[in-house]
Design a protein around this motif. Structure first.
Motif, PDB file in Angstrom:
ATOM      1  N   GLY A  73      -5.941  -0.172  -6.095  1.00  0.00           N
ATOM      2  CA  GLY A  73      -5.132   1.012  -5.954  1.00  0.00           C
ATOM      3  C   GLY A  73      -3.853   1.095  -4.908  1.00  0.00           C
ATOM      4  N   GLN A  74      -3.435   2.057  -4.621  1.00  0.00           N
ATOM      5  CA  GLN A  74      -1.981   2.285  -4.259  1.00  0.00           C
ATOM      6  C   GLN A  74      -2.158   1.446  -2.843  1.00  0.00           C
ATOM      7  N   ASN A  75      -1.042   0.839  -2.599  1.00  0.00           N
ATOM      8  CA  ASN A  75      -0.770   0.133  -1.258  1.00  0.00           C
ATOM      9  C   ASN A  75      -1.742  -0.747  -0.875  1.00  0.00           C
ATOM     10  N   VAL A  76      -2.413  -1.514  -1.763  1.00  0.00           N
ATOM     11  CA  VAL A  76      -3.233  -2.567  -1.713  1.00  0.00           C
ATOM     12  C   VAL A  76      -2.559  -4.050  -1.344  1.00  0.00           C
ATOM     13  N   PHE A  77      -2.877  -4.878  -0.536  1.00  0.00           N
ATOM     14  CA  PHE A  77      -2.123  -6.099  -0.350  1.00  0.00           C
ATOM     15  C   PHE A  77      -3.349  -7.076  -0.566  1.00  0.00           C
TER      16      PHE A  77
ATOM     17  N   ILE B 176      -3.094  -2.660 -11.513  1.00  0.00           N
ATOM     18  CA  ILE B 176      -2.216  -2.821 -10.383  1.00  0.00           C
ATOM     19  C   ILE B 176      -1.344  -1.761 -10.261  1.00  0.00           C
ATOM     20  N   TRP B 177      -1.858  -0.798  -9.233  1.00  0.00           N
ATOM     21  CA  TRP B 177      -1.324   0.570  -9.005  1.00  0.00           C
ATOM     22  C   TRP B 177       0.197   0.437  -7.684  1.00  0.00           C
TER      23      TRP B 177
ATOM     24  N   VAL C  93       0.650  -8.632  -4.579  1.00  0.00           N
ATOM     25  CA  VAL C  93      -0.486  -9.677  -4.734  1.00  0.00           C
ATOM     26  C   VAL C  93       0.533 -10.868  -4.416  1.00  0.00           C
ATOM     27  N   CYS C  94       0.008 -11.717  -3.407  1.00  0.00           N
ATOM     28  CA  CYS C  94       0.604 -13.104  -3.248  1.00  0.00           C
ATOM     29  C   CYS C  94       0.306 -14.057  -4.211  1.00  0.00           C
ATOM     30  N   ALA C  95       1.039 -15.119  -4.200  1.00  0.00           N
ATOM     31  CA  ALA C  95       1.227 -16.074  -5.400  1.00  0.00           C
ATOM     32  C   ALA C  95      -0.102 -16.828  -5.320  1.00  0.00           C
TER      33      ALA C  95
ATOM     34  N   ALA D 273       4.802  -2.213  -7.856  1.00  0.00           N
ATOM     35  CA  ALA D 273       3.909  -3.305  -7.745  1.00  0.00           C
ATOM     36  C   ALA D 273       4.758  -4.642  -7.593  1.00  0.00           C
ATOM     37  N   ILE D 274       4.335  -5.385  -6.487  1.00  0.00           N
ATOM     38  CA  ILE D 274       5.012  -6.728  -6.581  1.00  0.00           C
ATOM     39  C   ILE D 274       3.801  -7.690  -6.778  1.00  0.00           C
ATOM     40  N   ILE D 275       4.052  -8.627  -7.608  1.00  0.00           N
ATOM     41  CA  ILE D 275       3.196  -9.842  -8.147  1.00  0.00           C
ATOM     42  C   ILE D 275       4.110 -10.983  -7.898  1.00  0.00           C
ATOM     43  N   ASP D 276       3.530 -11.747  -6.888  1.00  0.00           N
ATOM     44  CA  ASP D 276       4.523 -13.068  -6.808  1.00  0.00           C
ATOM     45  C   ASP D 276       4.202 -13.934  -7.679  1.00  0.00           C
ATOM     46  N   ASP D 277       5.034 -14.750  -8.276  1.00  0.00           N
ATOM     47  CA  ASP D 277       4.946 -15.852  -9.295  1.00  0.00           C
ATOM     48  C   ASP D 277       3.788 -16.909  -8.795  1.00  0.00           C
ATOM     49  N   GLY D 278       2.884 -16.975  -9.957  1.00  0.00           N
ATOM     50  CA  GLY D 278       1.678 -17.990  -9.342  1.00  0.00           C
ATOM     51  C   GLY D 278       0.390 -17.313  -9.467  1.00  0.00           C
ATOM     52  N   ALA D 279       0.211 -15.919  -9.474  1.00  0.00           N
ATOM     53  CA  ALA D 279      -0.888 -15.122  -9.116  1.00  0.00           C
ATOM     54  C   ALA D 279      -1.480 -15.117 -10.442  1.00  0.00           C
TER      55      ALA D 279
END
Length: 193
Positions: A42-46, A23-24, A29-31, A9-15
């Protein structure tokens, strides 16, 4: 870290992510995103920048929650359901300044593969059936199906269909919880007894 993040998973700084959230695989997840406590992505969520997700929401696989979407507490988003944020998109016309707000109120269910056209409000504990297309506001407790979606009944907070007419007056109890529901002037409400 007070939440679980799968290594992919990618969680941008600030989120902002609340305690106990999960978070699977392959989530982004954008900042600017704000995610409450006990949320499952779930998987592949934006999740976009201008998104608010309330406590205890469950967002199943392959869902994109775009800018200007707000989910209150306890919203369920079924697998591969779709949010939009531009009403009349064109690849050759920039419309990022035309995003329309979408609000999904507390406890609502959005079934698998349904589409929520931007600019609508979905009422508390409404139930949108699988594959339905919502293009106008949905009343609280309404059961919606079809393309475009139409109301065919009322649902309890527990997720049971209620024995109420679509219009007029009436009252009934949820077959599981025994809570009383009243219909008057096209609005359904739960009377906590």
């Amino acid at each position: 870290m007070s939440f679980y993040q799968h290594p992919s998973a990618i969680i941008d700084d600030g989120a902002q992510i609340g305690e106990g959230s999960r978070i699977w695989h392959f989530v982004h997840v954008c900042a600017g995103a704000r995610i409450g406590q006990g949320v499952s992505l779930g998987q592949n969520v934006f999740v976009g920048n201008k998104v608010t997700i309330g406590d205890h929401c469950k967002i199943q696989n392959n869902v994109s929650v775009y800018d200007n979407v707000s989910l209150e507490e306890g919203v369920f988003c079924g697998p591969s359901m779709v949010f939009t944020n531009v009403y009349n998109p064109r690849s050759l016309v920039a419309r990022k300044d035309e995003y329309r707000d979408t609000l999904v109120k507390r406890g609502a269910t959005l079934g698998a593969n349904c589409t929520i056209v931007c600019g609508v409000t979905i009422g508390e504990f409404a139930f949108v059936g699988a594959g339905a297309v919502i293009n106008k506001d949905v009343p609280a407790y309404a059961l919606m199906v079809g393309v475009p979606a139409r109301q065919i009944g009322w649902m309890s907070e527990f997720g049971e269909q209620l024995d109420l007419p679509l219009t007029g007056k009436g009252e009934t109890v949820c077959p599981t919880t025994g809570l009383l529901y009243q219909l008057e002037d096209g609005q359904c409400r739960c009377v906590k007894k």
